[in-house]
Design a protein around this motif. Structure first.
Motif, mmCIF file in Angstrom:
data_model
loop_
_atom_site.group_PDB
_atom_site.id
_atom_site.type_symbol
_atom_site.label_atom_id
_atom_site.label_comp_id
_atom_site.label_asym_id
_atom_site.label_seq_id
_atom_site.Cartn_x
_atom_site.Cartn_y
_atom_site.Cartn_z
ATOM 1 N N THR A 99 0.871 -1.162 0.000
ATOM 2 C CA THR A 99 0.000 0.000 0.000
ATOM 3 C C THR A 99 0.909 1.214 0.000
ATOM 4 O O THR A 99 1.752 1.356 0.897
ATOM 5 N N TYR A 100 0.778 2.066 -1.003
ATOM 6 C CA TYR A 100 1.632 3.248 -1.142
ATOM 7 C C TYR A 100 0.928 4.499 -0.655
ATOM 8 O O TYR A 100 -0.206 4.770 -1.044
ATOM 9 N N PHE A 101 1.640 5.253 0.175
ATOM 10 C CA PHE A 101 1.174 6.539 0.657
ATOM 11 C C PHE A 101 2.079 7.634 0.102
ATOM 12 O O PHE A 101 3.303 7.464 0.065
ATOM 13 N N LEU A 102 1.473 8.744 -0.294
ATOM 14 C CA LEU A 102 2.224 9.947 -0.644
ATOM 15 C C LEU A 102 2.142 10.847 0.575
ATOM 16 O O LEU A 102 1.043 11.200 1.025
ATOM 17 N N VAL A 103 3.300 11.176 1.150
ATOM 18 C CA VAL A 103 3.336 11.969 2.375
ATOM 19 C C VAL A 103 4.307 13.130 2.216
ATOM 20 O O VAL A 103 5.208 13.100 1.373
ATOM 21 N N LYS A 104 4.106 14.121 3.063
ATOM 22 C CA LYS A 104 4.972 15.304 3.097
ATOM 23 C C LYS A 104 5.587 15.400 4.486
ATOM 24 O O LYS A 104 4.865 15.300 5.490
ATOM 25 N N LEU A 105 6.903 15.575 4.548
ATOM 26 C CA LEU A 105 7.543 15.798 5.840
ATOM 27 C C LEU A 105 7.062 17.119 6.419
ATOM 28 O O LEU A 105 6.942 18.108 5.698
ATOM 29 N N LYS A 106 6.790 17.118 7.710
ATOM 30 C CA LYS A 106 6.426 18.362 8.373
ATOM 31 C C LYS A 106 7.684 19.224 8.527
ATOM 32 O O LYS A 106 8.811 18.716 8.535
ATOM 33 N N GLN A 107 7.477 20.501 8.651
ATOM 34 C CA GLN A 107 8.568 21.471 8.728
ATOM 35 C C GLN A 107 9.595 21.096 9.806
ATOM 36 O O GLN A 107 10.788 21.225 9.599
ATOM 37 N N ASN A 108 9.134 20.592 10.945
ATOM 38 C CA ASN A 108 10.029 20.309 12.060
ATOM 39 C C ASN A 108 10.556 18.868 12.084
ATOM 40 O O ASN A 108 11.198 18.464 13.054
ATOM 41 N N ALA A 109 10.317 18.095 11.054
ATOM 42 C CA ALA A 109 10.770 16.702 11.008
ATOM 43 C C ALA A 109 12.280 16.646 10.791
ATOM 44 O O ALA A 109 12.833 17.413 9.999
ATOM 45 N N THR A 110 12.917 15.729 11.491
ATOM 46 C CA THR A 110 14.358 15.514 11.347
ATOM 47 C C THR A 110 14.590 14.051 11.005
ATOM 48 O O THR A 110 14.129 13.161 11.731
ATOM 49 N N ILE A 111 15.305 13.807 9.924
ATOM 50 C CA ILE A 111 15.645 12.440 9.518
ATOM 51 C C ILE A 111 16.806 11.955 10.384
ATOM 52 O O ILE A 111 17.811 12.654 10.531
ATOM 53 N N ASN A 112 16.663 10.745 10.951
ATOM 54 C CA ASN A 112 17.713 10.140 11.761
ATOM 55 C C ASN A 112 17.778 8.657 11.417
ATOM 56 O O ASN A 112 16.898 7.892 11.812
ATOM 57 N N LEU A 113 18.799 8.269 10.688
ATOM 58 C CA LEU A 113 18.931 6.867 10.270
ATOM 59 C C LEU A 113 19.541 5.987 11.355
ATOM 60 O O LEU A 113 19.551 4.770 11.233
ATOM 61 N N ASN A 114 20.045 6.594 12.413
ATOM 62 C CA ASN A 114 20.649 5.846 13.514
ATOM 63 C C ASN A 114 19.554 5.412 14.495
ATOM 64 O O ASN A 114 19.496 5.859 15.630
ATOM 65 N N THR A 115 18.694 4.539 14.013
ATOM 66 C CA THR A 115 17.558 4.052 14.792
ATOM 67 C C THR A 115 17.947 2.781 15.555
ATOM 68 O O THR A 115 19.084 2.313 15.445
ATOM 69 N N LYS A 116 17.022 2.209 16.305
ATOM 70 C CA LYS A 116 17.297 1.009 17.102
ATOM 71 C C LYS A 116 17.824 -0.135 16.230
ATOM 72 O O LYS A 116 18.740 -0.861 16.614
#
Length: 156
Positions: A99-116
């Motif tokens: 199921t594909y969603f088209l989404v927009k990052l919110k202005q205050n979103a921060t990408i962090n690939l160093n997840t659990k």
């Protein structure tokens, strides 16, 4: 008798930068377990979980944020088969039903690939015409179908 294939239920996020609609930039990420494979964030739907719940959970797990606004969703699930080199690793599944969603990052979103449990080691924002230069070959037909639909509907 034809072989019956088994598909894993999955969600995928076509993520636009927070600058949308002024700029149409897509987040793609490079997997850390398969050499030079770039894709949209995606992941399995857990039992009892809706596609939308899985979307937010997977985004938090994979890119460290669920701060997105859902713009729309592709109207049906799309299937693809794993290449033979990956199929063994994904047993008992032959592919994914997404199921594909088209989404927009919110202005205050921060990408962090160093997840659990990191799945990606790099990411970039690219223009629509650049996506197919970098994403992995076996996902291109599905990506093309989804992106053409979002474009035809006036979102891109």
């Amino acid at each position: 008798m034809p072989e019956i294939k088994k598909y894993r239920q999955n969600v995928a996020a076509v993520i636009l930068s927070h600058r949308y609609p002024l700029a149409c930039e897509f987040l793609i990420a490079r997997r850390n377990d398969i050499k030079n494979v770039w894709q949209f964030p995606q992941g399995g739907i857990d039992e009892g979980e809706s596609a939308q719940e899985a979307l937010f959970r997977e985004l938090k797990e994979e890119i460290g944020t669920d701060k997105v606004e859902i713009i729309t969703k592709y109207p049906e699930q799309l299937k693809y088969d794993f290449p033979k080199t990956i199929a063994k690793k994904m047993y008992p599944f032959d592919g994914q039903s997404q199921t594909y969603f088209l989404v927009k990052l919110k202005q205050n979103a921060t990408i962090n690939l160093n997840t659990k449990h990191p799945e990606f080691d790099d990411y970039d924002f690219v223009k629509l015409k650049e996506i197919f230069d970098v994403v992995t070959y076996f996902k291109r037909p599905v990506y093309q179908k989804v992106l053409q639909y979002f474009k035809k509907e006036g979102y891109l």
